[in-house]
Design an enzyme around this catalytic site. Sequence first.
Site, mmCIF file in Angstrom:
data_model
loop_
_atom_site.group_PDB
_atom_site.id
_atom_site.type_symbol
_atom_site.label_atom_id
_atom_site.label_comp_id
_atom_site.label_asym_id
_atom_site.label_seq_id
_atom_site.Cartn_x
_atom_site.Cartn_y
_atom_site.Cartn_z
ATOM 1 N N ASP A 85 45.358 39.098 40.454
ATOM 2 C CA ASP A 85 44.104 38.945 39.939
ATOM 3 C C ASP A 85 43.259 40.158 40.925
ATOM 4 O O ASP A 85 43.101 40.057 42.174
ATOM 5 C CB ASP A 85 43.553 37.697 40.516
ATOM 6 C CG ASP A 85 42.222 37.229 40.115
ATOM 7 O OD1 ASP A 85 41.530 37.897 39.232
ATOM 8 O OD2 ASP A 85 41.639 36.684 41.066
ATOM 9 N N GLU A 132 45.189 40.902 35.337
ATOM 10 C CA GLU A 132 44.208 40.568 34.290
ATOM 11 C C GLU A 132 43.428 42.008 34.016
ATOM 12 O O GLU A 132 43.200 42.641 34.808
ATOM 13 C CB GLU A 132 43.275 39.478 35.157
ATOM 14 C CG GLU A 132 42.072 39.069 34.174
ATOM 15 C CD GLU A 132 41.542 37.901 34.855
ATOM 16 O OE1 GLU A 132 40.867 37.256 34.200
ATOM 17 O OE2 GLU A 132 41.191 37.900 36.068
ATOM 18 N N ASP A 181 41.788 33.006 44.764
ATOM 19 C CA ASP A 181 42.154 33.907 44.016
ATOM 20 C C ASP A 181 43.578 34.080 43.810
ATOM 21 O O ASP A 181 44.233 34.667 42.729
ATOM 22 C CB ASP A 181 41.703 35.452 44.927
ATOM 23 C CG ASP A 181 40.266 35.660 44.809
ATOM 24 O OD1 ASP A 181 39.635 35.842 43.779
ATOM 25 O OD2 ASP A 181 39.674 35.363 45.994
#
Length: 169
Positions: free
Chosen positions: A12, A72, A145
């Site tokens: 992430d 991502e 996260d």
Amino acid sequence: MNTKKTVILGIDPGYDRVGWSIGVKEKNTYSCTALGCIQTNKAESIFKRYQAIQADLTEIIAYFSPTQVAIETLFFSKNKKTALRVSEARGVIIGVCLDKNMEVFEYSPVEIKLSVTGNGAANKEEVEKMVRMQIKGQVNAFIDDAIDAVAIGLTHAFHTKLNFNTSRT
């Protein structure tokens, strides 16, 4: 039947915090073996922060030896400066992974939500709930996260054709 063991690094991306997870996909199972968060020092210059991300990520890769990374894609932010910094951090992260000869795969926020919850418009709490159900008992700590990084790793496991059973029962 493919019985190859694949070690997946879920990322992430960010410049303040980078969530990461290590998942092992073998036969019909996916196990989260580690997760964490690279936290940069807000008092440092942005370039020192990128350097910290690079150094910490290099250590994580050396320790766990993942062969694939799932990251991502950047979502468009109203704050252009933040979007630019996250984009630059993604570049640093992808560069480190390519330097280590890892295969890089990207997934959009909608793909991640759809893969993990079955709903591409799921909220953060719904994603977290499903991730916690998937990795229950596999790791001791949950960091915000890092949970997102696990969701990204799971998404990659669901999308790869390595004979993975996606049943959540």
